[in-house]
Design a protein around this motif. Structure first.
Motif, PDB file in Angstrom:
ATOM      1  N   ALA A  24      78.201  53.328  42.117  1.00  0.00           N
ATOM      2  CA  ALA A  24      79.641  53.575  42.002  1.00  0.00           C
ATOM      3  C   ALA A  24      80.278  53.847  43.359  1.00  0.00           C
ATOM      4  O   ALA A  24      81.460  53.547  43.572  1.00  0.00           O
ATOM      5  CB  ALA A  24      79.902  54.750  41.063  1.00  0.00           C
ATOM      6  N   GLY A  25      79.512  54.402  44.297  1.00  0.00           N
ATOM      7  CA  GLY A  25      80.065  54.712  45.607  1.00  0.00           C
ATOM      8  C   GLY A  25      80.468  53.484  46.400  1.00  0.00           C
ATOM      9  O   GLY A  25      81.355  53.552  47.248  1.00  0.00           O
ATOM     10  N   ASN A  26      79.801  52.360  46.138  1.00  0.00           N
ATOM     11  CA  ASN A  26      80.103  51.117  46.855  1.00  0.00           C
ATOM     12  C   ASN A  26      79.779  49.942  45.929  1.00  0.00           C
ATOM     13  O   ASN A  26      78.747  49.277  46.081  1.00  0.00           O
ATOM     14  CB  ASN A  26      79.285  51.036  48.145  1.00  0.00           C
ATOM     15  CG  ASN A  26      79.605  49.793  48.948  1.00  0.00           C
ATOM     16  OD1 ASN A  26      80.660  49.187  48.789  1.00  0.00           O
ATOM     17  ND2 ASN A  26      78.688  49.403  49.827  1.00  0.00           N
ATOM     18  N   PRO A  27      80.643  49.679  44.941  1.00  0.00           N
ATOM     19  CA  PRO A  27      80.314  48.699  43.891  1.00  0.00           C
ATOM     20  C   PRO A  27      80.388  47.254  44.361  1.00  0.00           C
ATOM     21  O   PRO A  27      81.357  46.540  44.112  1.00  0.00           O
ATOM     22  CB  PRO A  27      81.361  48.996  42.811  1.00  0.00           C
ATOM     23  CG  PRO A  27      82.533  49.559  43.549  1.00  0.00           C
ATOM     24  CD  PRO A  27      81.947  50.320  44.706  1.00  0.00           C
ATOM     25  N   THR A  28      79.348  46.833  45.063  1.00  0.00           N
ATOM     26  CA  THR A  28      79.222  45.442  45.495  1.00  0.00           C
ATOM     27  C   THR A  28      77.947  44.859  44.889  1.00  0.00           C
ATOM     28  O   THR A  28      77.090  45.599  44.377  1.00  0.00           O
ATOM     29  CB  THR A  28      79.143  45.346  47.024  1.00  0.00           C
ATOM     30  OG1 THR A  28      77.946  46.034  47.468  1.00  0.00           O
ATOM     31  CG2 THR A  28      80.358  45.983  47.683  1.00  0.00           C
ATOM     32  N   ALA A  29      77.802  43.549  44.968  1.00  0.00           N
ATOM     33  CA  ALA A  29      76.614  42.896  44.423  1.00  0.00           C
ATOM     34  C   ALA A  29      75.351  43.375  45.134  1.00  0.00           C
ATOM     35  O   ALA A  29      74.310  43.598  44.507  1.00  0.00           O
ATOM     36  CB  ALA A  29      76.755  41.380  44.542  1.00  0.00           C
ATOM     37  N   LEU A  30      75.437  43.572  46.452  1.00  0.00           N
ATOM     38  CA  LEU A  30      74.281  44.044  47.204  1.00  0.00           C
ATOM     39  C   LEU A  30      73.903  45.462  46.791  1.00  0.00           C
ATOM     40  O   LEU A  30      72.718  45.773  46.624  1.00  0.00           O
ATOM     41  CB  LEU A  30      74.571  43.991  48.707  1.00  0.00           C
ATOM     42  CG  LEU A  30      73.416  44.425  49.619  1.00  0.00           C
ATOM     43  CD1 LEU A  30      72.220  43.494  49.442  1.00  0.00           C
ATOM     44  CD2 LEU A  30      73.865  44.452  51.086  1.00  0.00           C
ATOM     45  N   ARG A  31      74.894  46.315  46.602  1.00  0.00           N
ATOM     46  CA  ARG A  31      74.603  47.690  46.203  1.00  0.00           C
ATOM     47  C   ARG A  31      74.063  47.731  44.770  1.00  0.00           C
ATOM     48  O   ARG A  31      73.229  48.582  44.429  1.00  0.00           O
ATOM     49  CB  ARG A  31      75.846  48.554  46.347  1.00  0.00           C
ATOM     50  CG  ARG A  31      75.623  50.039  46.012  1.00  0.00           C
ATOM     51  CD  ARG A  31      74.454  50.642  46.780  1.00  0.00           C
ATOM     52  NE  ARG A  31      74.596  50.560  48.207  1.00  0.00           N
ATOM     53  CZ  ARG A  31      75.169  51.492  48.955  1.00  0.00           C
ATOM     54  NH1 ARG A  31      75.660  52.581  48.389  1.00  0.00           N
ATOM     55  NH2 ARG A  31      75.242  51.333  50.265  1.00  0.00           N
ATOM     56  N   LEU A  32      74.558  46.829  43.917  1.00  0.00           N
ATOM     57  CA  LEU A  32      74.003  46.736  42.566  1.00  0.00           C
ATOM     58  C   LEU A  32      72.523  46.378  42.628  1.00  0.00           C
ATOM     59  O   LEU A  32      71.696  46.988  41.928  1.00  0.00           O
ATOM     60  CB  LEU A  32      74.758  45.680  41.759  1.00  0.00           C
ATOM     61  CG  LEU A  32      74.183  45.358  40.365  1.00  0.00           C
ATOM     62  CD1 LEU A  32      74.281  46.567  39.446  1.00  0.00           C
ATOM     63  CD2 LEU A  32      74.896  44.161  39.749  1.00  0.00           C
ATOM     64  N   LEU A  33      72.169  45.411  43.468  1.00  0.00           N
ATOM     65  CA  LEU A  33      70.765  45.045  43.640  1.00  0.00           C
ATOM     66  C   LEU A  33      69.964  46.235  44.158  1.00  0.00           C
ATOM     67  O   LEU A  33      68.854  46.514  43.672  1.00  0.00           O
ATOM     68  CB  LEU A  33      70.653  43.864  44.594  1.00  0.00           C
ATOM     69  CG  LEU A  33      69.228  43.402  44.928  1.00  0.00           C
ATOM     70  CD1 LEU A  33      68.512  42.939  43.670  1.00  0.00           C
ATOM     71  CD2 LEU A  33      69.259  42.281  45.975  1.00  0.00           C
ATOM     72  N   GLY A  34      70.531  46.934  45.142  1.00  0.00           N
ATOM     73  CA  GLY A  34      69.846  48.113  45.666  1.00  0.00           C
ATOM     74  C   GLY A  34      69.659  49.186  44.610  1.00  0.00           C
ATOM     75  O   GLY A  34      68.606  49.842  44.548  1.00  0.00           O
ATOM     76  N   TYR A  92      70.394  54.312  51.112  1.00  0.00           N
ATOM     77  CA  TYR A  92      70.846  53.139  51.873  1.00  0.00           C
ATOM     78  C   TYR A  92      71.905  53.496  52.912  1.00  0.00           C
ATOM     79  O   TYR A  92      72.267  52.648  53.728  1.00  0.00           O
ATOM     80  CB  TYR A  92      71.411  52.079  50.934  1.00  0.00           C
ATOM     81  CG  TYR A  92      70.403  51.566  49.925  1.00  0.00           C
ATOM     82  CD1 TYR A  92      69.166  51.067  50.345  1.00  0.00           C
ATOM     83  CD2 TYR A  92      70.675  51.587  48.565  1.00  0.00           C
ATOM     84  CE1 TYR A  92      68.242  50.600  49.427  1.00  0.00           C
ATOM     85  CE2 TYR A  92      69.751  51.116  47.644  1.00  0.00           C
ATOM     86  CZ  TYR A  92      68.536  50.625  48.078  1.00  0.00           C
ATOM     87  OH  TYR A  92      67.617  50.164  47.160  1.00  0.00           O
ATOM     88  N   ASP A  93      72.410  54.713  52.855  1.00  0.00           N
ATOM     89  CA  ASP A  93      73.414  55.187  53.813  1.00  0.00           C
ATOM     90  C   ASP A  93      73.043  56.605  54.232  1.00  0.00           C
ATOM     91  O   ASP A  93      73.638  57.584  53.774  1.00  0.00           O
ATOM     92  CB  ASP A  93      74.824  55.171  53.199  1.00  0.00           C
ATOM     93  CG  ASP A  93      75.268  53.767  52.839  1.00  0.00           C
ATOM     94  OD1 ASP A  93      75.261  52.898  53.725  1.00  0.00           O
ATOM     95  OD2 ASP A  93      75.625  53.538  51.670  1.00  0.00           O
ATOM     96  N   ALA A 139      62.772  51.603  57.711  1.00  0.00           N
ATOM     97  CA  ALA A 139      63.172  51.517  59.119  1.00  0.00           C
ATOM     98  C   ALA A 139      64.405  50.644  59.313  1.00  0.00           C
ATOM     99  O   ALA A 139      64.939  50.567  60.425  1.00  0.00           O
ATOM    100  CB  ALA A 139      62.012  50.976  59.961  1.00  0.00           C
ATOM    101  N   PHE A 140      64.854  49.969  58.243  1.00  0.00           N
ATOM    102  CA  PHE A 140      66.006  49.072  58.327  1.00  0.00           C
ATOM    103  C   PHE A 140      67.172  49.648  57.532  1.00  0.00           C
ATOM    104  O   PHE A 140      67.045  50.676  56.863  1.00  0.00           O
ATOM    105  CB  PHE A 140      65.642  47.683  57.793  1.00  0.00           C
ATOM    106  CG  PHE A 140      64.626  46.950  58.613  1.00  0.00           C
ATOM    107  CD1 PHE A 140      65.018  46.072  59.607  1.00  0.00           C
ATOM    108  CD2 PHE A 140      63.262  47.155  58.398  1.00  0.00           C
ATOM    109  CE1 PHE A 140      64.082  45.394  60.365  1.00  0.00           C
ATOM    110  CE2 PHE A 140      62.311  46.477  59.150  1.00  0.00           C
ATOM    111  CZ  PHE A 140      62.729  45.602  60.147  1.00  0.00           C
ATOM    112  N   GLU A 141      68.291  48.962  57.602  1.00  0.00           N
ATOM    113  CA  GLU A 141      69.469  49.335  56.840  1.00  0.00           C
ATOM    114  C   GLU A 141      70.052  48.091  56.173  1.00  0.00           C
ATOM    115  O   GLU A 141      69.764  46.963  56.566  1.00  0.00           O
ATOM    116  CB  GLU A 141      70.535  49.978  57.746  1.00  0.00           C
ATOM    117  CG  GLU A 141      70.117  51.293  58.364  1.00  0.00           C
ATOM    118  CD  GLU A 141      71.217  51.869  59.234  1.00  0.00           C
ATOM    119  OE1 GLU A 141      72.250  51.172  59.444  1.00  0.00           O
ATOM    120  OE2 GLU A 141      71.066  53.006  59.722  1.00  0.00           O
ATOM    121  N   GLY A 142      70.894  48.327  55.171  1.00  0.00           N
ATOM    122  CA  GLY A 142      71.618  47.235  54.544  1.00  0.00           C
ATOM    123  C   GLY A 142      70.730  46.245  53.820  1.00  0.00           C
ATOM    124  O   GLY A 142      69.711  46.596  53.209  1.00  0.00           O
ATOM    125  N   ALA A 143      71.083  44.963  53.911  1.00  0.00           N
ATOM    126  CA  ALA A 143      70.392  43.909  53.180  1.00  0.00           C
ATOM    127  C   ALA A 143      68.903  43.815  53.511  1.00  0.00           C
ATOM    128  O   ALA A 143      68.080  43.653  52.593  1.00  0.00           O
ATOM    129  CB  ALA A 143      71.079  42.571  53.424  1.00  0.00           C
TER     130      ALA A 143
END
Length: 429
Positions: free
Chosen positions: A42-52, A103-104, A165-169
């Protein structure tokens, strides 16, 4: 209830074993964990965040499933096992605290991704160690445990560490790979060794986690309107959301759960293990995921309906949130259809058609006022239930009825066994 001699050791279960209060207590921490997954998306409702979010849910689901299987062969209310459960609860609680930051990562505190990974690894190690201690003479199980540690725990854990060790996608994709390897390893190697001693207990445990997920969808309704006035549109939206949740509950517990439990009880040995793995460990994950995604959509819908300062009642949902309510329901319907197919080879055209339609309806929802869209979804769920009830195969009803009878017989047999045991004890005294 564990006896005095059982308090400090692991105690094996029996066929008539039921869910214990200790397991209900254990599930409480997963209530919070599922709530955190919804908050993450809900904090960042994008397709990538849904996958995460789904990746995190899959990892949490694995933690829960590990101890659902273990609790079927070792009493959760024995002293040693209860100590393990409380330890796992503490670790999962820490995992849940890190979910919104996984993720953040927020500067100034402990590194949330690393903390998440190490705690997840601790849960898996505790599970394998407890299983090992509980089965000193079971060579098949110990072989499976070694294979699980080498293929399903070590490589995914290494990938999770790498992804942290990574961020995002990149992080999400590396973690997704770890989850895929973990699940595939269990699918390939998990046909033997594991045991399901009490089908009733196993089915009941999974029914309870479905209740927990449905509870999150109801909590999401309340969270969505927090801080806003209770208006007539808010009441209408809340009622529609509750109707959706009630429809999903009825579909699962009246049409799916009993038939699956009956089939599980019919099978024995490795056939029972494989069926339990496929139907409960694998196919219940998309079912629970569907409820969580629906909860995300309900939360956003109720918020938009209640926040009249920023939204008009005629305004539709946008982006991922427009797809989430119906998309989550669609995933739930397809999971139910898959469970029925795996249980009795029965294909449900109603559930399959309804599931696909709900998954594809997102672009249309984005053109309809949010409140109306939620009301239409409630109507669609109700209609699906009615149609499925009318066109459902006769064997499904027979399986449900037989399941109720078999459950009663098992409970009666268990009570009779307890009565005989009590009588023998009194005679010995």
């Amino acid at each position: 209830m564990a006896t005095r001699g059982e308090r400090n050791r692991l105690v094996a279960t029996e066929d008539g074993h039921r869910v214990t209060p200790a397991e209900l207590f254990f599930d409480l921490v997963f209530v919070y964990a599922i709530t955190q997954v919804t908050a993450l998306m809900a904090g960042n409702p994008t397709a990538l965040r849904l996958l995460g979010g789904m990746v995190v849910l899959a990892l949490l689901w694995w933690c829960w499933c590990c101890f659902a299987w273990l609790g079927n062969v070792v009493r959760a209310d024995s002293g040693a096992m209860f100590t393990v459960l409380v330890s796992v609860m503490a670790v999962v609680l820490v995992v849940s605290l890190t979910v919104p930051e996984v993720y953040d990562d927020v500067p100034g505190g402990l590194p949330a991704p690393l903390l998440f990974v190490f705690c997840y690894g601790a849960v898996r190690v505790l599970h394998l160690a407890t299983y090992w201690i509980s089965s000193p003479g079971d060579d098949a199980l110990r072989t499976t445990l070694r294979r699980t540690a080498l293929l399903s725990v070590a490589p995914p854990f290494a990938l999770l560490l790498l992804g942290a060790a990574f961020e995002g996608a990149p992080q999400i994709l590396i973690w997704l790979t770890a989850v895929a390897i973990d699940y595939l390893s269990i699918y390939v190697t998990g046909r033997t060794g594991w045991r399901v001693l009490s089908p009733g207990h196993f089915a009941e445990r999974h029914g309870l986690i479905v209740i927990i997920a449905l509870g999150e969808s109801i909590v999401a309704i309340g969270v969505g309107v927090t801080g806003f006035a209770v208006s007539a549109p808010v009441v209408a939206a809340a009622a529609a959301g509750l109707l959706v949740s009630a429809g999903l509950w009825r579909l699962y517990f009246r049409e799916v759960s009993a038939a699956a439990e009956h089939r599980l009880a019919e099978l024995t040995g490795d056939d029972r293990t494989v069926f339990a793995r496929d139907t409960y460990t694998f196919l219940h994950l998309p079912l629970v995921a569907g409820v969580v995604i629906t909860a995300l959509g309900m939360k956003k819908t109720l918020h938009q309906v209640a926040d009249t300062d920023h939204y008009d009642l005629a305004e539709p949902l946008h982006g991922l949130t427009a797809w989430a309510p119906a998309g989550g329901v669609g995933l739930f319907l397809l999971a139910c259809a898959a469970i029925l197919l795996r249980t009795a080879g029965h294909r449900s055209p109603v559930l399959l058609t309804g599931g696909v339609a709900c998954l594809a309806v997102g672009p249309l929802v984005a053109m309809v006022p949010a409140l109306l869209a939620l009301g239409m979804l409630a109507g669609a769920v109700t209609g699906t239930l009615v149609l499925h009830g009318r066109t459902g195969h006769a064997g499904g009803g027979q399986a449900t009825g037989a399941s109720v009878v078999s459950i009663r017989l098992r409970r009666g047999s268990a009570h009779e066994h307890e009565d005989h045991a009590a009588a023998d004890e009194r005679a010995g005294e």
